[in-house]
Design a protein around this motif. Structure first.
Motif, PDB file in Angstrom:
ATOM      1  N   TYR A   1       0.833  -1.200   0.000  1.00  0.00           N
ATOM      2  CA  TYR A   1       0.000   0.000   0.000  1.00  0.00           C
ATOM      3  C   TYR A   1       0.868   1.250   0.000  1.00  0.00           C
ATOM      4  O   TYR A   1       1.950   1.283   0.600  1.00  0.00           O
ATOM      5  CB  TYR A   1      -0.871   0.052   1.262  1.00  0.00           C
TER       6      TYR A   1
ATOM      7  N   SER B   1      -5.525   8.283   4.665  1.00  0.00           N
ATOM      8  CA  SER B   1      -5.419   6.821   4.734  1.00  0.00           C
ATOM      9  C   SER B   1      -5.779   6.333   6.137  1.00  0.00           C
ATOM     10  O   SER B   1      -5.197   6.777   7.131  1.00  0.00           O
ATOM     11  CB  SER B   1      -4.006   6.363   4.371  1.00  0.00           C
TER      12      SER B   1
ATOM     13  N   LYS C   1      -6.596  -1.177   4.057  1.00  0.00           N
ATOM     14  CA  LYS C   1      -6.571   0.274   3.894  1.00  0.00           C
ATOM     15  C   LYS C   1      -7.872   0.810   3.319  1.00  0.00           C
ATOM     16  O   LYS C   1      -8.464   0.220   2.414  1.00  0.00           O
ATOM     17  CB  LYS C   1      -5.429   0.671   2.953  1.00  0.00           C
TER      18      LYS C   1
ATOM     19  N   GLN D   1      -9.131   4.671   1.822  1.00  0.00           N
ATOM     20  CA  GLN D   1      -8.722   6.040   1.497  1.00  0.00           C
ATOM     21  C   GLN D   1      -9.930   6.943   1.669  1.00  0.00           C
ATOM     22  O   GLN D   1     -10.899   6.852   0.918  1.00  0.00           O
ATOM     23  CB  GLN D   1      -8.172   6.119   0.067  1.00  0.00           C
TER      24      GLN D   1
ATOM     25  N   GLU E   1     -12.046  10.636   2.304  1.00  0.00           N
ATOM     26  CA  GLU E   1     -12.061  12.055   1.939  1.00  0.00           C
ATOM     27  C   GLU E   1     -13.420  12.635   2.299  1.00  0.00           C
ATOM     28  O   GLU E   1     -14.371  11.909   2.602  1.00  0.00           O
ATOM     29  CB  GLU E   1     -11.775  12.254   0.448  1.00  0.00           C
TER      30      GLU E   1
END
Length: 301
Positions: free
Chosen positions: A71, A77, A130, A132, A134
């Motif tokens: 990753y 993250s 993981k 990601q 936002e």
């Protein structure tokens, strides 16, 4: 020569090995990256740790290997590391901001609350480690983890446990939305108990505390049930028998070692308690359709 796999047995030895903060509690710790000393390690060797980790990176970048996956981590993250994961990271810059939370099974034992950490997909070898984040999702998890940090700062450990489980449950829902294509199959207490026993056993194998890979009968004895009942229940709720799940978990461990270390095929076979390299090769090929050497050659970077 193989690259040694360092094993950190608890939070204190892990943080000492990474040359970062001194933990305030033996079984639970959360701190901000910006509060870590400049001595902290920027690149590790391959290692394992008998700890669970939740990290939210708000600023900074790093390359990670977690179990079978590579990753790139950056702002936003959210990622997880568990006891069965081989771990490695290289920080690409020093101005990290965010939170790192570390805990052990004993944290739950001490608070006398239930523990099914291995039931979370991101703590297994098969899940994705993981997310990601936002926008509103990043804001949501930042608030959740900030609250956990505040509870810890005022030593409200039971509140920490509850807040941690909110974070883990929200992360599990997110994992289902992003990574799991089919509907999650219903679980039972026996399935959960078997998975916990399976992961504990493979951690014992990895830390050289087990003399051999357990059989279905061994797990049935641990769980105090008949082997047929164990396999039938697992088949009903997971679609696979106990023997198939043990074999699949053995192959996952082998793949992680083949890709993440400098161990040879014969060393991996010995590490996983196979007495004969040729039998290990046959076992692996039967599951994967390729030999361990072929798998290593075609997948290792």
């Amino acid at each position: 020569m193989r690259r040694e796999i360092v094993v950190f047995k608890d939070i204190a030895t892990l943080l000492r090995g990474l040359k970062t903060v001194t933990p305030k509690h033996p079984h639970f710790q959360i701190h901000r990256f910006e509060d870590a000393p400049e001595t902290q390690v920027n690149e590790t060797t391959i290692f394992r740790s008998n700890t669970y980790v939740v990290i939210l990176l708000l600023d900074g970048e790093a390359d990670y290997k977690i179990g079978l996956h590579d990753y790139h981590m950056g702002p936003g993250s959210l990622y997880f590391l568990g006891p069965q994961h081989l771990r490695y990271y290289k920080r690409n810059e020093n101005n990290w901001k965010g939170f790192v939370c570390i805990f052990t099974d004993e944290f739950t034992t001490n608070t006398k609350l239930p523990n099914h950490f291995n039931d979370y997909p991101f703590y297994s070898l098969k899940g994705n480690q993981k997310f990601q984040l936002e926008g509103k999702l990043l804001q949501k998890f930042t608030q959740l983890i900030t609250q956990l940090y505040h509870y810890f700062e005022v030593s409200a450990l039971e509140n920490c446990w509850h807040q941690l489980h909110i974070i883990l449950n929200e992360s599990r829902k997110l994992h289902r939305e992003l990574y799991e294509e089919s509907e999650v199959k219903p679980g039972t207490q026996l399935v959960i108990d078997f998975n916990s026993a399976l992961e504990k056993h493979f951690y014992d194998v990895a830390t050289n505390k087990a003399e051999y890979i357990f059989s279905v009968n061994d797990f049935a004895q641990i769980l105090h049930i008949h082997p047929n009942h164990l396999s039938n229940t697992l088949k009903k709720y997971t679609g696979e028998t106990a023997g198939q799940l043990i074999k699949k978990r053995t192959v996952l461990e082998a793949k992680s070692l083949l890709l993440s270390t400098e161990m040879s095929v014969s060393q991996v076979a010995y590490f996983l308690k196979f007495n004969d390299t040729s039998y290990f090769t046959k076992f692996f090929k039967g599951a994967e359709g390729s030999t361990p050497k072929e798998f290593q050659r075609s997948n290792k970077r």
